[in-house]
Design a protein around this motif. Structure first.
Motif, short mmCIF file in Angstrom:
data_model
loop_
_atom_site.label_atom_id
_atom_site.label_comp_id
_atom_site.label_asym_id
_atom_site.label_seq_id
_atom_site.Cartn_x
_atom_site.Cartn_y
_atom_site.Cartn_z
N UNK A 188 -8.28 -17.84 12.78
CA UNK A 188 -7.66 -17.72 14.10
C UNK A 188 -7.31 -16.26 14.39
N UNK A 189 -7.50 -15.85 15.64
CA UNK A 189 -7.19 -14.46 16.02
C UNK A 189 -5.74 -14.12 15.75
N UNK A 190 -4.84 -15.10 15.93
CA UNK A 190 -3.41 -14.83 15.68
C UNK A 190 -3.16 -14.52 14.21
N UNK A 191 -3.89 -15.20 13.32
CA UNK A 191 -3.76 -14.92 11.89
C UNK A 191 -4.36 -13.57 11.53
N UNK A 192 -5.49 -13.24 12.16
CA UNK A 192 -6.09 -11.92 11.94
C UNK A 192 -5.12 -10.82 12.39
N UNK A 193 -4.51 -11.02 13.54
CA UNK A 193 -3.55 -10.03 14.04
C UNK A 193 -2.37 -9.89 13.09
N UNK A 194 -1.88 -11.02 12.57
CA UNK A 194 -0.76 -10.97 11.63
C UNK A 194 -1.13 -10.18 10.38
N UNK A 195 -2.28 -10.50 9.79
CA UNK A 195 -2.71 -9.79 8.59
C UNK A 195 -2.93 -8.31 8.84
N UNK A 196 -3.49 -7.99 10.01
CA UNK A 196 -3.75 -6.59 10.34
C UNK A 196 -2.47 -5.80 10.49
N UNK A 197 -1.46 -6.40 11.09
CA UNK A 197 -0.19 -5.68 11.26
C UNK A 197 0.55 -5.52 9.93
N UNK A 198 0.47 -6.51 9.05
CA UNK A 198 1.06 -6.35 7.73
C UNK A 198 0.36 -5.21 6.98
N UNK A 199 -0.96 -5.16 7.08
CA UNK A 199 -1.71 -4.09 6.42
C UNK A 199 -1.34 -2.74 7.02
N UNK A 200 -1.24 -2.66 8.32
CA UNK A 200 -0.89 -1.40 8.99
C UNK A 200 0.43 -0.85 8.48
N UNK A 201 1.46 -1.67 8.47
CA UNK A 201 2.78 -1.19 8.06
C UNK A 201 2.86 -0.90 6.57
N UNK A 202 2.07 -1.62 5.78
CA UNK A 202 2.03 -1.33 4.35
C UNK A 202 1.36 0.02 4.10
N UNK A 203 0.28 0.30 4.82
CA UNK A 203 -0.41 1.58 4.65
C UNK A 203 0.48 2.74 5.03
N UNK A 204 1.25 2.58 6.11
CA UNK A 204 2.17 3.64 6.52
C UNK A 204 3.19 3.90 5.42
N UNK A 205 3.73 2.84 4.83
CA UNK A 205 4.72 3.00 3.76
C UNK A 205 4.10 3.67 2.55
N UNK A 206 2.93 3.22 2.14
CA UNK A 206 2.30 3.78 0.95
C UNK A 206 1.88 5.22 1.16
#
Length: 413
Positions: free
Chosen positions: A391-409
Motif C-alpha cells: 500500500x502507498x500509505x505503508x510505503x510512505x510510512x517506511x520512507x519517512x522512518x528511513x528519512x529521519x533515521x538517515x538524518x540522525x545517523x
C-alpha cells in the motif's frame, strides 16, 4: 519544519521504472542483471540521480551511486538496495529501497540542511544472483577474486565476463570496487517484507533485528531401478521412498535441533529413470535450510546428515550431498535498530521486531560494517511475482522512518 518524503515523486519513480523490462503478455518485469533491460534501468536511475543534483558515480562492479556530500570526511552512511529482478518479477523488490533512498537524499538536499556525514545511495548489481551470488555487494565488500569472476555464469551457461564485455565493462573492474570498511559508518536498506507477517499483523513497519543465514544442499539417494510389476516390495531399493522418509523426518529434526526462526525446504526433486512402470533408482533433490543462528545451522547440518545416512542404511541406498551455498547469518547493529525503532515511534507508526528470512545486500554488507533493515508489508505475502504490492500509505510510512533515521545517523551518531 519536519522533513517528509514526497509520495507522488516516489510513485512516479516506481511506476516508471516498472515499465522497463515489462512483458506485455504476463505483465511481469524481466530486468535480470546485465540484460539490456537492466542496463536501461541503470541509465534511467543515472538520469534521476543527475536530476536530483547529486553526484553520480559507478564502480567496477557497475554499482550505481548518488552522493550527497557532508561537511566532514567522517565515515559515510550508505542506503540502498538493487534494481535487477528475477524473471517475471513485481515492481517493488529491490526497487523500493533504491527509489526511497534516492528520495531521502533529494529531500535532505532540497531542505538546505548540511549533514555532517556524507550520505550515499547505492544500487547494487545482481542482487538476485543471476550469476550465482550478490555481485555488487560482494564486490564492494572485497569478497571476489579473479578466478571466481572468470567462472561465474548463469543457468543458461552465459558467463558474467561476457555480459560485462558486451556492455562495455571490464570484468576485472569488479575487483576495484572493494572499499575500506573504515570509510563506511553504516548501511541501511528499506525492503518489502516478501512474507505475510506484517500484513497479517496490520503493522506498517518491520524493524529487522537479524538476517537469516542459510545452507543449500544438492542431495542424491541412489538405489536400484527395477521393474515395477515384478520386483516384490520387500526386495526393492527404492530411492523415492528414501526421500519420502526424509520429508517426514524434517519436522522432528526442526523440533529437536532448530528454533522458531528455522525454515527447511525441499523445493526441487527429480526421480529417475522417471517411468511409471519402473522403481526409482535415483532421486536428486534440493535442501534449503535457514536460521538466524550460526550455531543452530551447524547443529542442523549434523542432524540432517545423520538422518539421511540412517535412511540410506535402512533402505539400502547410497547417500551423497554437495553444499552449493552457505551464507552466514547477520545480526543488525543495535544502534541502527534502536534508531529505526525510535523514529518509527516518534512518527506514530506501530512496528514489529522481526528477522529477515530472505537474503539481501544488507547481509553481505553486514560482514564488514554495521547494518540495519526496515520492512514494509507485502500484500498477502506475495513477492517475486507480478502480484507483488504494498500500500502507498505503508510505503510512505517506511520512507519517512528511513528519512529521519538517515538524518540522525548522518548528524548525531
Amino acid at each position: 519544519m519536519m522533513l517528509k518524503v514526497n509520495l507522488d515523486r516516489i510513485k512516479s519513480d516506481i511506476l516508471t521504472l516498472a515499465e522497463i523490462g515489462r512483458n506485455a503478455d504476463d505483465r511481469g518485469i524481466y530486468r535480470m542483471a546485465f540484460t539490456d533491460a537492466d542496463i536501461e534501468g541503470k541509465r534511467w536511475l543515472t538520469d534521476r540521480i543527475h536530476a536530483a543534483d547529486l553526484d553520480c558515480r559507478v564502480d567496477g562492479a557497475v554499482n550505481l551511486s548518488g552522493v550527497l556530500e557532508g561537511k566532514s570526511d567522517e565515515p559515510r552512511v550508505l542506503v540502498g538496495s538493487h534494481i535487477d529482478t528475477v524473471p517475471c518479477a513485481g515492481a517493488l523488490d529491490g526497487t523500493l529501497g533504491v527509489v526511497v533512498g534516492l528520495e531521502c537524499l533529494r529531500i535532505i538536499r532540497e531542505s538546505g540542511q548540511a549533514m555532517r556525514r556524507t550520505l550515499e545511495l547505492v544500487a547494487f548489481s545482481d542482487e538476485e544472483g543471476r550469476f550465482g551470488g550478490m555481485l555488487g555487494s560482494q564486490s564492494l565488500c572485497g569478497h571476489l577474486n579473479p578466478e571466481r569472476l572468470a567462472t561465474m555464469k548463469d543457468l543458461d551457461g552465459v558467463l558474467l565476463q561476457d555480459e560485462l564485455r558486451r556492455h562495455g565493462y571490464d570484468p576485472l573492474g569488479a575487483l576495484d570496487a572493494a572499499r575500506d570498511p573504515d570509510s563506511i559508518a553504516s548501511y541501511l536498506e528499506l525492503h518489502i517484507e516478501q512474507g505475510p507477517v506484517l500484513d497479517r499483523l496490520h503493522k506498517p513497519i518491520g524493524v529487522v533485528d537479524e538476517i537469516t543465514g542459510l545452507f543449500r544442499w544438492s542431495v542424491w539417494l541412489r538405489g536400484e531401478a527395477n521393474h515395477a510389476g515384478t520386483t516384490p516390495m520387500d526386495m526393492r531399493n527404492d530411492a523415492f521412498m528414501g526421500l519420502a522418509d526424509f520429508a517426514h523426518e524434517i519436522p522432528r529434526i526442526l523440533e529437536e535441533n532448530g528454533s522458531e526462526r528455522t525454515r527447511a525446504t525441499v523445493g526441487k526433486a527429480q526421480i529417475l529413470p522417471g517411468a511409471a512402470n519402473t522403481v526409482p533408482g535415483l532421486v536428486e533433490f534440493s535442501l534449503d535450510v535457514r536460521d538466524t543462528s550460526e550455531i543452530v545451522l551447524e547443529e542442523l547440518q549434523t542432524a540432517f546428515r545423520k538422518a539421511l545416512s540412517a535412511i540410506a542404511r535402512r533402505r539400502n541406498l547410497m547417500f551423497e550431498f554437495e553444499q552449493s551455498s552457505y551464507i552466514e547469518p547477520v545480526k543488525c547493529s543495535e544502534v541502527v535498530v534502536r534508531e529505526l525503532s525510535e523514529q518509527a515511534t516518534k512518527l506514530g507508526f506501530e512496528y514489529h521486531s522481526m528477522p529477515s528470512g530472505a537474503a539481501h545486500d544488507a547481509q553481505i554488507m553486514g560482514s564488514i560494517v554495521p547494518v540495519g533493515m526496515l520492512f514494509v508489508p507485502s500484500k498477502n505475502g506475495m513477492s517475486h511475482s507480478p502480484s507483488e504490492w504494498t500500500a502507498w500509505t505503508d510505503i510512505e510510512a517506511g520512507a519517512n522512518v528511513m528519512l529521519h533515521t538517515l538524518v540522525r545517523l548522518a548528524n548525531d551518531l
